[in-house]
Motif scaffolding. Structure first.
Motif, PDB file in Angstrom:
ATOM      1  N   ILE A  37       0.838  -1.198   0.000  1.00  0.00           N
ATOM      2  CA  ILE A  37       0.000   0.000   0.000  1.00  0.00           C
ATOM      3  C   ILE A  37       0.874   1.249   0.000  1.00  0.00           C
ATOM      4  O   ILE A  37       1.814   1.370   0.778  1.00  0.00           O
ATOM      5  CB  ILE A  37      -0.943   0.015   1.218  1.00  0.00           C
ATOM      6  CG1 ILE A  37      -1.944  -1.135   1.119  1.00  0.00           C
ATOM      7  CG2 ILE A  37      -1.679   1.350   1.322  1.00  0.00           C
ATOM      8  CD1 ILE A  37      -2.885  -1.237   2.291  1.00  0.00           C
ATOM      9  N   VAL A  38       0.539   2.171  -0.897  1.00  0.00           N
ATOM     10  CA  VAL A  38       1.130   3.512  -0.904  1.00  0.00           C
ATOM     11  C   VAL A  38      -0.044   4.476  -0.759  1.00  0.00           C
ATOM     12  O   VAL A  38      -1.073   4.303  -1.414  1.00  0.00           O
ATOM     13  CB  VAL A  38       1.896   3.791  -2.207  1.00  0.00           C
ATOM     14  CG1 VAL A  38       2.508   5.191  -2.178  1.00  0.00           C
ATOM     15  CG2 VAL A  38       2.975   2.739  -2.434  1.00  0.00           C
ATOM     16  N   HIS A  39       0.095   5.486   0.082  1.00  0.00           N
ATOM     17  CA  HIS A  39      -1.061   6.335   0.352  1.00  0.00           C
ATOM     18  C   HIS A  39      -0.743   7.821   0.193  1.00  0.00           C
ATOM     19  O   HIS A  39       0.416   8.243   0.262  1.00  0.00           O
ATOM     20  CB  HIS A  39      -1.591   6.085   1.764  1.00  0.00           C
ATOM     21  CG  HIS A  39      -0.603   6.431   2.841  1.00  0.00           C
ATOM     22  ND1 HIS A  39      -0.439   7.720   3.317  1.00  0.00           N
ATOM     23  CD2 HIS A  39       0.288   5.665   3.518  1.00  0.00           C
ATOM     24  CE1 HIS A  39       0.500   7.722   4.244  1.00  0.00           C
ATOM     25  NE2 HIS A  39       0.965   6.486   4.380  1.00  0.00           N
ATOM     26  N   ASN A  82      -0.557   7.230   7.864  1.00  0.00           N
ATOM     27  CA  ASN A  82       0.100   5.930   7.774  1.00  0.00           C
ATOM     28  C   ASN A  82      -0.368   4.994   8.880  1.00  0.00           C
ATOM     29  O   ASN A  82      -0.717   3.827   8.628  1.00  0.00           O
ATOM     30  CB  ASN A  82       1.620   6.130   7.832  1.00  0.00           C
ATOM     31  CG  ASN A  82       2.394   4.865   7.541  1.00  0.00           C
ATOM     32  OD1 ASN A  82       2.674   4.079   8.428  1.00  0.00           O
ATOM     33  ND2 ASN A  82       2.748   4.662   6.277  1.00  0.00           N
ATOM     34  N   LYS A  83      -0.402   5.494  10.095  1.00  0.00           N
ATOM     35  CA  LYS A  83      -0.782   4.634  11.222  1.00  0.00           C
ATOM     36  C   LYS A  83      -2.278   4.344  11.239  1.00  0.00           C
ATOM     37  O   LYS A  83      -2.711   3.296  11.740  1.00  0.00           O
ATOM     38  CB  LYS A  83      -0.337   5.266  12.541  1.00  0.00           C
ATOM     39  CG  LYS A  83       1.157   5.534  12.613  1.00  0.00           C
ATOM     40  CD  LYS A  83       1.988   4.357  12.075  1.00  0.00           C
ATOM     41  CE  LYS A  83       3.446   4.748  11.894  1.00  0.00           C
ATOM     42  NZ  LYS A  83       4.200   3.739  11.098  1.00  0.00           N
ATOM     43  N   GLN A  84      -3.060   5.247  10.679  1.00  0.00           N
ATOM     44  CA  GLN A  84      -4.503   4.986  10.556  1.00  0.00           C
ATOM     45  C   GLN A  84      -4.743   3.773   9.666  1.00  0.00           C
ATOM     46  O   GLN A  84      -5.559   2.894   9.987  1.00  0.00           O
ATOM     47  CB  GLN A  84      -5.190   6.218   9.963  1.00  0.00           C
ATOM     48  CG  GLN A  84      -6.671   6.012   9.646  1.00  0.00           C
ATOM     49  CD  GLN A  84      -7.249   7.202   8.879  1.00  0.00           C
ATOM     50  OE1 GLN A  84      -6.787   8.324   8.995  1.00  0.00           O
ATOM     51  NE2 GLN A  84      -8.266   6.935   8.076  1.00  0.00           N
ATOM     52  N   ILE A 141       2.116  -6.633   5.571  1.00  0.00           N
ATOM     53  CA  ILE A 141       1.708  -5.823   4.421  1.00  0.00           C
ATOM     54  C   ILE A 141       2.405  -4.467   4.561  1.00  0.00           C
ATOM     55  O   ILE A 141       2.128  -3.737   5.523  1.00  0.00           O
ATOM     56  CB  ILE A 141       0.183  -5.604   4.395  1.00  0.00           C
ATOM     57  CG1 ILE A 141      -0.561  -6.939   4.324  1.00  0.00           C
ATOM     58  CG2 ILE A 141      -0.215  -4.693   3.227  1.00  0.00           C
ATOM     59  CD1 ILE A 141      -2.043  -6.830   4.633  1.00  0.00           C
ATOM     60  N   PRO A 142       3.299  -4.081   3.641  1.00  0.00           N
ATOM     61  CA  PRO A 142       3.942  -2.773   3.750  1.00  0.00           C
ATOM     62  C   PRO A 142       2.949  -1.645   3.476  1.00  0.00           C
ATOM     63  O   PRO A 142       2.147  -1.724   2.540  1.00  0.00           O
ATOM     64  CB  PRO A 142       5.023  -2.806   2.657  1.00  0.00           C
ATOM     65  CG  PRO A 142       5.167  -4.253   2.279  1.00  0.00           C
ATOM     66  CD  PRO A 142       3.832  -4.873   2.521  1.00  0.00           C
ATOM     67  N   VAL A 143       2.984  -0.623   4.325  1.00  0.00           N
ATOM     68  CA  VAL A 143       2.165   0.583   4.132  1.00  0.00           C
ATOM     69  C   VAL A 143       3.148   1.754   4.051  1.00  0.00           C
ATOM     70  O   VAL A 143       3.804   2.079   5.040  1.00  0.00           O
ATOM     71  CB  VAL A 143       1.172   0.785   5.298  1.00  0.00           C
ATOM     72  CG1 VAL A 143       0.326   2.039   5.061  1.00  0.00           C
ATOM     73  CG2 VAL A 143       0.276  -0.442   5.465  1.00  0.00           C
ATOM     74  N   ILE A 144       3.260   2.363   2.876  1.00  0.00           N
ATOM     75  CA  ILE A 144       4.349   3.304   2.609  1.00  0.00           C
ATOM     76  C   ILE A 144       3.851   4.736   2.475  1.00  0.00           C
ATOM     77  O   ILE A 144       2.959   5.031   1.681  1.00  0.00           O
ATOM     78  CB  ILE A 144       5.106   2.885   1.334  1.00  0.00           C
ATOM     79  CG1 ILE A 144       5.687   1.480   1.515  1.00  0.00           C
ATOM     80  CG2 ILE A 144       6.215   3.891   1.010  1.00  0.00           C
ATOM     81  CD1 ILE A 144       6.287   0.882   0.255  1.00  0.00           C
ATOM     82  N   SER A 145       4.470   5.616   3.247  1.00  0.00           N
ATOM     83  CA  SER A 145       4.213   7.051   3.177  1.00  0.00           C
ATOM     84  C   SER A 145       5.165   7.680   2.150  1.00  0.00           C
ATOM     85  O   SER A 145       6.375   7.466   2.220  1.00  0.00           O
ATOM     86  CB  SER A 145       4.447   7.670   4.564  1.00  0.00           C
ATOM     87  OG  SER A 145       4.658   9.054   4.469  1.00  0.00           O
ATOM     88  N   PRO A 146       4.637   8.465   1.190  1.00  0.00           N
ATOM     89  CA  PRO A 146       5.459   8.967   0.084  1.00  0.00           C
ATOM     90  C   PRO A 146       6.269  10.226   0.395  1.00  0.00           C
ATOM     91  O   PRO A 146       6.091  11.280  -0.220  1.00  0.00           O
ATOM     92  CB  PRO A 146       4.422   9.238  -1.008  1.00  0.00           C
ATOM     93  CG  PRO A 146       3.211   9.666  -0.256  1.00  0.00           C
ATOM     94  CD  PRO A 146       3.209   8.838   1.000  1.00  0.00           C
ATOM     95  N   ILE A 147       7.147  10.112   1.369  1.00  0.00           N
ATOM     96  CA  ILE A 147       8.142  11.158   1.627  1.00  0.00           C
ATOM     97  C   ILE A 147       9.491  10.604   1.179  1.00  0.00           C
ATOM     98  O   ILE A 147       9.896   9.533   1.636  1.00  0.00           O
ATOM     99  CB  ILE A 147       8.208  11.534   3.121  1.00  0.00           C
ATOM    100  CG1 ILE A 147       6.841  11.990   3.633  1.00  0.00           C
ATOM    101  CG2 ILE A 147       9.262  12.629   3.346  1.00  0.00           C
ATOM    102  CD1 ILE A 147       6.356  13.292   3.048  1.00  0.00           C
ATOM    103  N   GLY A 148      10.173  11.307   0.273  1.00  0.00           N
ATOM    104  CA  GLY A 148      11.456  10.845  -0.233  1.00  0.00           C
ATOM    105  C   GLY A 148      12.616  11.546   0.439  1.00  0.00           C
ATOM    106  O   GLY A 148      12.439  12.498   1.200  1.00  0.00           O
TER     107      GLY A 148
END
Length: 268
Positions: A37-39, A82-84, A141-148
């Protein structure tokens, strides 16, 4: 086992039913698909910026990001949103692991073209796929926040669709963009018709004539970029429809599939 990157749009997150997260867990437990998951989190970011009286603006669907805005973006995406999502997946009896693109240099990034106007908005140049695979191998299940982040430690606000496309490309994964609409549609005789599939050239034409606009622009551009860089398949589907993700993974015709050159259902 096939990888599938599932991108959850910020405007859709608050509307997703519990069954959607159950579907993610079902896919993960099936051993046939491995969901990543990317959100996003745009509406919550905008709401917090407004409450703090920090002005926000967009250029072609991308948020102009100075240092103050970047701090808020990271707090909302990597913290609250992300934590939600992780909590929702745990409630659905799944195992989830939330992580930011900053952690372990997961999303190695650089400024986007037009950074002079956009500020700290980035694009992904490399994905640490070993980290993603290790999380999956441990049963999560990876849950990824889109900060680079770049090699100097500078953070970047990455559009969620762009981040999801880059991750799908790096893994050779299918990319599924979850929305609150059935897909890309055209209006003919005052009736909206959802397109079953559409080509790169037709997407570009629809952007040019204004049929695709705002936040949908980076979404479809990310889809095309993914296809060009070896993503096998990109689809936009309505996450509010019951079992829509399961239907997609079962090969049913649902939403809009974006393709490079094949015949499409687009009618001008």
């Amino acid at each position: 086992m096939k990888y599938i990157v599932v991108k959850l749009g910020g405007s859709t997150l608050e509307q997703l039913p519990p069954t959607f997260y159950k579907n993610i867990v079902e896919l993960h437990q099936s051993k046939e698909w491995s969901p990543i998951i990317v959100h996003g989190g745009g509406p919550l970011i905008s709401s917090l910026l407004k409450s703090l009286q920090i002005e926000t603006q967009f250029i072609n669907g991308l948020r102009v990001t100075d240092q103050n805005v970047l701090d808020i973006v990271e707090m909302v995406l990597s913290g609250s949103v992300n934590k939600q999502i992780v909590r929702h997946l745990i409630s659905a009896k799944g195992n989830a692991f939330g992580i930011s693109g900053v952690d372990g240099g997961l999303l190695n990034s650089q400024p986007v073209e037009g950074a002079k106007e956009l500020g700290f908005v980035g694009e992904v140049v490399d994905v640490n796929t070993d980290m993603i695979k290790e999380i999956i191998q441990k049963g999560y299940i990876p849950v990824i926040s889109p900060i680079g982040i770049d090699e100097n430690g500078q953070r970047y606000n990455i559009n969620g669709d762009i981040a999801a496309s880059a991750i799908a490309s790096a893994l050779g994964a299918n990319l599924c963009l979850i929305s609150d609409i059935p897909g890309i549609y055209i209006e003919k005789d005052n009736i909206k018709h959802t397109l079953k599939n559409i080509t790169k050239a037709e997407v570009e034409a629809m952007i040019e004539d204004g049929q695709i606009f705002g936040g949908m622009i980076p979404k479809v551009k990310a889809a095309i970029d993914g296809l060009v860089h070896d993503v096998p398949e990109v689809s936009i589907i309505n996450g509010l429809e019951v079992d829509s993700l399961i239907a997609y993974c079962n090969g049913e015709e649902i939403g809009t599939k974006i393709v490079l050159n094949k015949e499409s259902s687009y009618v001008k």
